[in-house]
Design a protein around this motif. Structure first.
Motif, short mmCIF file in Angstrom:
data_model
loop_
_atom_site.label_atom_id
_atom_site.label_comp_id
_atom_site.label_asym_id
_atom_site.label_seq_id
_atom_site.Cartn_x
_atom_site.Cartn_y
_atom_site.Cartn_z
N ASN A 8 -5.37 34.81 48.90
CA ASN A 8 -5.87 33.86 47.90
C ASN A 8 -5.14 32.52 48.02
O ASN A 8 -4.46 32.08 47.10
CB ASN A 8 -5.70 34.44 46.49
CG ASN A 8 -6.61 33.80 45.47
OD1 ASN A 8 -7.55 33.09 45.82
ND2 ASN A 8 -6.34 34.05 44.21
N PRO A 9 -5.27 31.85 49.19
CA PRO A 9 -4.54 30.60 49.39
C PRO A 9 -5.06 29.49 48.48
O PRO A 9 -6.10 29.62 47.84
CB PRO A 9 -4.78 30.28 50.87
CG PRO A 9 -6.05 30.98 51.21
CD PRO A 9 -6.09 32.21 50.35
N SER A 10 -4.33 28.39 48.46
CA SER A 10 -4.68 27.29 47.56
C SER A 10 -4.26 25.97 48.16
O SER A 10 -3.47 25.92 49.11
CB SER A 10 -3.99 27.47 46.20
OG SER A 10 -2.58 27.44 46.38
N VAL A 11 -4.78 24.90 47.58
CA VAL A 11 -4.21 23.58 47.81
C VAL A 11 -3.30 23.31 46.62
O VAL A 11 -3.76 23.27 45.47
CB VAL A 11 -5.30 22.49 47.91
CG1 VAL A 11 -4.66 21.10 48.01
CG2 VAL A 11 -6.19 22.74 49.13
N ASP A 12 -2.01 23.19 46.87
CA ASP A 12 -1.04 22.96 45.81
C ASP A 12 -0.89 21.46 45.58
O ASP A 12 -0.52 20.72 46.51
CB ASP A 12 0.31 23.58 46.17
CG ASP A 12 0.27 25.10 46.11
OD1 ASP A 12 -0.75 25.66 45.66
OD2 ASP A 12 1.26 25.73 46.52
N ILE A 13 -1.15 21.03 44.37
CA ILE A 13 -1.11 19.61 44.02
C ILE A 13 0.02 19.37 43.03
O ILE A 13 0.11 20.06 42.00
CB ILE A 13 -2.44 19.15 43.41
CG1 ILE A 13 -3.61 19.50 44.35
CG2 ILE A 13 -2.42 17.65 43.12
CD1 ILE A 13 -4.97 19.23 43.76
N SER A 14 0.87 18.42 43.33
CA SER A 14 2.00 18.10 42.46
C SER A 14 1.80 16.71 41.86
O SER A 14 1.61 15.72 42.59
CB SER A 14 3.31 18.14 43.25
OG SER A 14 4.40 17.74 42.46
N TYR A 15 1.82 16.64 40.52
CA TYR A 15 1.67 15.38 39.78
C TYR A 15 2.97 15.07 39.04
O TYR A 15 3.22 15.62 37.96
CB TYR A 15 0.54 15.48 38.76
CG TYR A 15 -0.85 15.57 39.32
CD1 TYR A 15 -1.25 14.85 40.45
CD2 TYR A 15 -1.81 16.38 38.70
CE1 TYR A 15 -2.54 14.93 40.94
CE2 TYR A 15 -3.11 16.46 39.18
CZ TYR A 15 -3.46 15.74 40.31
OH TYR A 15 -4.74 15.83 40.79
N PRO A 16 3.83 14.21 39.57
CA PRO A 16 5.04 13.83 38.82
C PRO A 16 4.75 12.69 37.84
O PRO A 16 4.19 11.65 38.24
CB PRO A 16 6.00 13.39 39.93
CG PRO A 16 5.12 12.95 41.05
CD PRO A 16 3.82 13.70 40.94
N VAL A 17 5.09 12.88 36.58
CA VAL A 17 4.94 11.83 35.56
C VAL A 17 6.21 11.78 34.73
O VAL A 17 6.88 12.79 34.53
CB VAL A 17 3.71 12.08 34.64
CG1 VAL A 17 2.42 12.01 35.43
CG2 VAL A 17 3.82 13.42 33.92
N ASP A 18 6.55 10.58 34.26
CA ASP A 18 7.76 10.46 33.43
C ASP A 18 7.59 11.21 32.13
O ASP A 18 8.47 11.97 31.70
CB ASP A 18 8.05 8.98 33.16
CG ASP A 18 8.48 8.23 34.42
OD1 ASP A 18 9.04 8.89 35.33
OD2 ASP A 18 8.22 7.03 34.52
N ILE A 19 6.46 11.00 31.47
CA ILE A 19 6.16 11.65 30.20
C ILE A 19 4.71 12.12 30.24
O ILE A 19 3.81 11.35 30.59
CB ILE A 19 6.37 10.70 29.00
CG1 ILE A 19 7.83 10.22 28.93
CG2 ILE A 19 5.96 11.38 27.70
CD1 ILE A 19 8.07 9.17 27.87
N LEU A 20 4.48 13.38 29.92
CA LEU A 20 3.12 13.91 29.86
C LEU A 20 2.52 13.56 28.50
O LEU A 20 2.98 14.04 27.46
CB LEU A 20 3.12 15.42 30.06
CG LEU A 20 1.75 16.11 29.99
CD1 LEU A 20 0.81 15.58 31.07
CD2 LEU A 20 1.91 17.62 30.11
N LYS A 21 1.50 12.71 28.51
CA LYS A 21 0.86 12.26 27.27
C LYS A 21 -0.35 13.15 27.00
O LYS A 21 -1.28 13.19 27.80
CB LYS A 21 0.46 10.80 27.39
CG LYS A 21 1.65 9.84 27.51
CD LYS A 21 1.22 8.40 27.71
CE LYS A 21 0.73 8.15 29.13
NZ LYS A 21 0.46 6.71 29.37
N ILE A 22 -0.33 13.85 25.90
CA ILE A 22 -1.41 14.76 25.53
C ILE A 22 -2.56 13.96 24.90
O ILE A 22 -2.33 13.04 24.11
CB ILE A 22 -0.91 15.83 24.54
CG1 ILE A 22 0.31 16.57 25.14
CG2 ILE A 22 -2.02 16.82 24.19
CD1 ILE A 22 0.02 17.30 26.42
N ASP A 23 -3.78 14.32 25.26
CA ASP A 23 -4.98 13.66 24.73
C ASP A 23 -4.95 12.16 25.04
O ASP A 23 -5.33 11.33 24.21
CB ASP A 23 -5.11 13.91 23.22
CG ASP A 23 -6.52 13.60 22.71
OD1 ASP A 23 -7.47 13.69 23.51
OD2 ASP A 23 -6.66 13.26 21.51
#
Length: 312
Positions: A8-23
């Motif tokens: 079950n391989p995948s494409v692993d995507i990494s999103y670095p953000v300083d602060i995760l803003k919800i909505d």
């Protein structure tokens, strides 16, 4: 030669953000996309250690094509069953010292696709000395699918290492054909035995002597900074590692499997096999990218791993 299996391989995507803003909108500048899945991490480490291998499994769609392109760019030989369904993305959002993951389940396979992989696997067995089977099963395949892969190796001179968890691992152990080696971590061991193990020498010896493991040549329990504990036939080993600076621990278990596979493939002593495995696992934690090691540091850390045979 080593064959690695990633179902079950995948494409692993990494999103670095300083602060995760919800909505709200989160803008990302430095996106990382890599061919992912436990077995592909194993494959990369074996390749970086100059081992001979073929990476295999099931993938499909544009994401599957991306995975193959990445493996080809890294000169990792591969032979996958290609299906019409789309492989999956696995997203990691790195924020404020935390890692929030969004994991797609991937394609749902049918029995015909599982049978088609059996045929490819039977051909790969003829070329392999060691096979690693890593990670989760895709939806649609029975939890005993890995056991059925093991049965395909009956009568063949091939050693199969299984690194999975949950029901897939339990079903693998309950079948007639046993894996040569399994590598649970402490949480997986507890879940498998449905108990709380005391992770001292006495508790580990009792746990690994459970009848569920009868017929398994080697059990290696990875224990993070505490190293590992192993049962090889009727002999127990405590493996200690030096204190290191951990950059990214993700994939260290896969790098450990890579080291185990290489040592077994080279028919080294168990003390050497365990030292190689702990070293590749450590080297992975010292790199930012998953499934990567710096081979130039191998000898330095290999010499610091201690393998102690436990008296009965």
């Amino acid at each position: 030669m080593i064959v690695t299996v990633t179902m079950n391989p995948s494409v692993d995507i990494s999103y670095p953000v300083d602060i995760l803003k919800i909505d709200d909108v989160n803008r990302v500048e430095n996106v990382s996309k890599t061919a992912g899945g436990k077995g592909l991490n194993v494959s990369r480490v074996i390749k970086q250690m100059d081992g001979e291998l073929i990476a295999s499994g099931i993938l499909g769609g544009s994401l599957g094509a991306y995975i193959i392109d990445q493996l080809n760019d890294e000169n990792v030989p591969n032979r996958f069953l290609k299906i019409d369904k789309e492989s999956r993305n696995c997203i990691a959002i790195l924020h404020e010292g935390n890692q929030t993951e969004i994991l797609e389940s991937g394609p749902t396979l049918d029995g015909g696709e599982g049978d088609r992989y059996f045929k490819l696997f039977e051909k790969l067995i003829e070329e392999a000395d060691v096979i690693t089977i890593s990670g989760s099963l895709p939806k649609g395949l029975s939890p005993n699918y890995y056991q059925r892969l093991l049965q395909k190796s009956h009568g063949k001179d091939v050693k199969i290492l299984v690194d999975t968890s949950g029901e897939a691992l339990k079903q693998t152990l309950l079948g007639d054909k046993k894996p040569f080696l399994i590598k649970p971590n402490t949480d997986e061991l507890n879940a498998l035995l449905e108990q709380e193990t005391t992770f001292d020498i006495k508790g580990l010896k009792e746990a690994l002597s459970n009848s569920l493991f009868d017929g398994v040549e080697a059990i290696v329990v990875s224990m993070g900074a505490d190293g590992a504990f192993a049962k090889i036939q009727d002999t127990f080993y405590k493996i200690s590692i030096p204190e290191i600076k951990v950059v990214n621990p993700v994939g260290s278990g896969d790098a450990t499997i890579a080291g185990l596979a290489m040592g077994i493939d080279q028919e080294l002593s168990w003390e050497e096999v365990l030292k190689i495995a702990m070293t590749t696992g450590m080297l992975n934690t010292m790199e930012e990218r998953t499934g990567r090691i710096n081979k130039a540091n191998f000898k330095e850390y290999f010499n610091q791993v201690k393998v102690e045979k436990i008296k009965k």
